[in-house]
Design a protein around this motif. Structure first.
Motif, PDB file in Angstrom:
ATOM      1  N   THR A 153      31.457  87.104   8.672  1.00  0.00           N
ATOM      2  CA  THR A 153      31.427  86.239   9.847  1.00  0.00           C
ATOM      3  C   THR A 153      31.020  84.818   9.517  1.00  0.00           C
ATOM      4  N   VAL A 154      30.603  84.590   8.283  1.00  0.00           N
ATOM      5  CA  VAL A 154      30.329  83.231   7.822  1.00  0.00           C
ATOM      6  C   VAL A 154      31.189  82.981   6.599  1.00  0.00           C
ATOM      7  N   GLN A 155      31.537  81.732   6.408  1.00  0.00           N
ATOM      8  CA  GLN A 155      32.401  81.373   5.301  1.00  0.00           C
ATOM      9  C   GLN A 155      31.591  81.422   4.008  1.00  0.00           C
ATOM     10  N   PRO A 156      31.817  82.432   3.178  1.00  0.00           N
ATOM     11  CA  PRO A 156      30.922  82.638   2.045  1.00  0.00           C
ATOM     12  C   PRO A 156      31.336  81.881   0.793  1.00  0.00           C
ATOM     13  N   ALA A 157      30.378  81.664  -0.075  1.00  0.00           N
ATOM     14  CA  ALA A 157      30.716  81.199  -1.420  1.00  0.00           C
ATOM     15  C   ALA A 157      30.997  82.452  -2.243  1.00  0.00           C
ATOM     16  N   LEU A 162      38.172  67.759   0.607  1.00  0.00           N
ATOM     17  CA  LEU A 162      37.081  68.719   0.713  1.00  0.00           C
ATOM     18  C   LEU A 162      36.102  68.237   1.768  1.00  0.00           C
ATOM     19  N   ALA A 163      35.925  69.029   2.851  1.00  0.00           N
ATOM     20  CA  ALA A 163      34.947  68.679   3.881  1.00  0.00           C
ATOM     21  C   ALA A 163      33.545  68.899   3.328  1.00  0.00           C
ATOM     22  N   LYS A 164      32.669  67.903   3.514  1.00  0.00           N
ATOM     23  CA  LYS A 164      31.360  67.950   2.870  1.00  0.00           C
ATOM     24  C   LYS A 164      30.188  68.107   3.841  1.00  0.00           C
ATOM     25  N   ASN A 165      30.464  68.186   5.144  1.00  0.00           N
ATOM     26  CA  ASN A 165      29.350  68.344   6.086  1.00  0.00           C
ATOM     27  C   ASN A 165      29.846  68.940   7.394  1.00  0.00           C
ATOM     28  N   GLY A 166      28.891  69.198   8.297  1.00  0.00           N
ATOM     29  CA  GLY A 166      29.226  69.739   9.609  1.00  0.00           C
ATOM     30  C   GLY A 166      29.747  71.157   9.543  1.00  0.00           C
ATOM     31  N   LYS A 189      35.372  73.491   3.677  1.00  0.00           N
ATOM     32  CA  LYS A 189      36.769  73.791   4.006  1.00  0.00           C
ATOM     33  C   LYS A 189      37.693  72.869   3.216  1.00  0.00           C
ATOM     34  N   ILE A 190      38.820  73.439   2.784  1.00  0.00           N
ATOM     35  CA  ILE A 190      39.788  72.727   1.952  1.00  0.00           C
ATOM     36  C   ILE A 190      41.018  72.375   2.780  1.00  0.00           C
ATOM     37  N   PHE A 191      41.466  71.120   2.668  1.00  0.00           N
ATOM     38  CA  PHE A 191      42.684  70.675   3.344  1.00  0.00           C
ATOM     39  C   PHE A 191      43.669  70.172   2.291  1.00  0.00           C
ATOM     40  N   TYR A 244      28.372  73.065   0.422  1.00  0.00           N
ATOM     41  CA  TYR A 244      28.808  72.634   1.756  1.00  0.00           C
ATOM     42  C   TYR A 244      29.093  73.843   2.653  1.00  0.00           C
ATOM     43  N   GLN A 245      29.556  74.942   2.044  1.00  0.00           N
ATOM     44  CA  GLN A 245      29.768  76.179   2.797  1.00  0.00           C
ATOM     45  C   GLN A 245      28.444  76.723   3.333  1.00  0.00           C
ATOM     46  N   LEU A 246      27.413  76.682   2.493  1.00  0.00           N
ATOM     47  CA  LEU A 246      26.103  77.186   2.909  1.00  0.00           C
ATOM     48  C   LEU A 246      25.521  76.346   4.045  1.00  0.00           C
ATOM     49  N   GLU A 247      25.691  75.030   3.944  1.00  0.00           N
ATOM     50  CA  GLU A 247      25.195  74.155   4.999  1.00  0.00           C
ATOM     51  C   GLU A 247      25.985  74.356   6.284  1.00  0.00           C
ATOM     52  N   ALA A 248      27.298  74.579   6.144  1.00  0.00           N
ATOM     53  CA  ALA A 248      28.141  74.806   7.324  1.00  0.00           C
ATOM     54  C   ALA A 248      27.751  76.090   8.040  1.00  0.00           C
TER      55      ALA A 248
END
Length: 295
Positions: A106-110, A125-129, A134-136, A226-230
């Motif tokens: 349920t969370v985006q894991p590393a 590469l999204a770095k916050n929030g 997340k990769i675009f 960034y995944q952990l912070e998200a």
């Protein structure tokens, strides 16, 4: 068997929590669905959630009023969702509830202890929030960043224009430009205001409160921190959305119905007593007698 928990909020801000077992959960107005939403602006078979390798995948089932994730309309695409995403269907908002005992992701894991990767293509590469990690991929000639539902990099924020900026590929370089050349907002790259800029590996783009890093094909990058912070951000957002709202259960509703029925019955009994006493008073008066009573 993994358990999926969903919090459903209706247009009266009432919240109910539901648990599901199985790898496919269907949602819609028809009683044949696993989760039944009975408002008229919900299609009979509206959308479904599919569990694939522990991941939760959502897709629309051709609904009339469409399915939205964080205000972005789903078309024919399938989308992985996490805690903090908001699914909107008609008058309902639906949230994933994190369950630490569940096997679902349920969370985006590393996925790796060492999260470093090699970019297979040019990407952002999204770095916050809530988008952190997340990769675009920068596919095609033009990549649109903004709040418009069709944006390639979709951002949910009131202070960002529908088409904030574009990354245009001319076959040789990636050029960052404004979505509207006449707009008065700045483009910020590496904390510097620019009109347009050729993107280089490691350049940081700021869009409102969002930060993205440009990663060239073949370069190393690490989405894990960034995944952990998200993950934390999504949890905080979910708790904020439901703060102060009581999560109701089926047992709560049944008890309230019984209480309401009892209240109506008592009220009805009281009315009957008054009517009988008034009838007696009228009869006594007609007979020339005086009738006293106290309510």
């Amino acid at each position: 068997m993994p358990v999926l928990k969903l919090i459903v909020e209706n247009d009266r801000n009432e919240l109910n929590i539901f648990e599901f077992n199985g790898n496919l959960i269907t949602v819609g107005r028809s009683p044949k669905n696993d989760l039944v939403l009975d408002e008229r602006n919900v299609s009979r078979y509206h959308f479904q959630l599919e569990i694939v390798d522990g991941r939760i995948i959502i897709c629309d089932r051709g609904s009339y009023n469409h399915t939205f994730v964080d205000e972005r309309e789903l078309n024919d695409e399938k989308l992985e969702i996490f805690v903090g995403n908001v699914i909107t269907v008609g008058d309902y908002n639906i949230y994933l509830e994190e369950d630490e005992e569940s096997l679902l992701k349920t969370v985006q894991p590393a996925l790796e202890t060492d999260g470093r990767k090699i970019a297979a293509d040019n990407l952002l590469l999204a770095k916050n929030g809530y988008l952190g990690g997340k990769i675009f991929p920068l596919a095609g000639r033009e990549t649109v960043i903004g709040t418009h539902a069709s944006a390639d990099v979709y951002l949910s924020a009131e202070d960002i224009p529908p088409i904030h900026s574009k990354i245009v590929f001319d076959g040789n370089i990636y050029l960052l430009v404004k979505g509207d050349y006449n707009a008065d907002y700045p483009l910020i790259v590496n904390d510097t205001e620019v009109n347009s800029v050729d993107m280089r590996n490691g350049d940081e783009i700021r869009v409102g409160d969002f930060i993205f890093e440009f990663v060239e094909k073949g370069a190393e990058y690490d989405p894990q921190p960034y995944q952990l912070e998200a993950e934390k951000t999504r949890k905080e957002k979910l708790r904020k959305d439901i703060k102060g709202k009581k999560i109701r259960s089926i047992n709560d509703e049944e008890q309230e119905e019984k209480t309401e029925i009892t209240r109506v019955n008592k009220s009805g009994s009281g009315k009957k007593v008054v009517i009988i006493l008034l009838a007696l008073a009228v009869a006594a008066a007609a007979a020339g007698a005086v009738f006293f009573f106290v309510l």
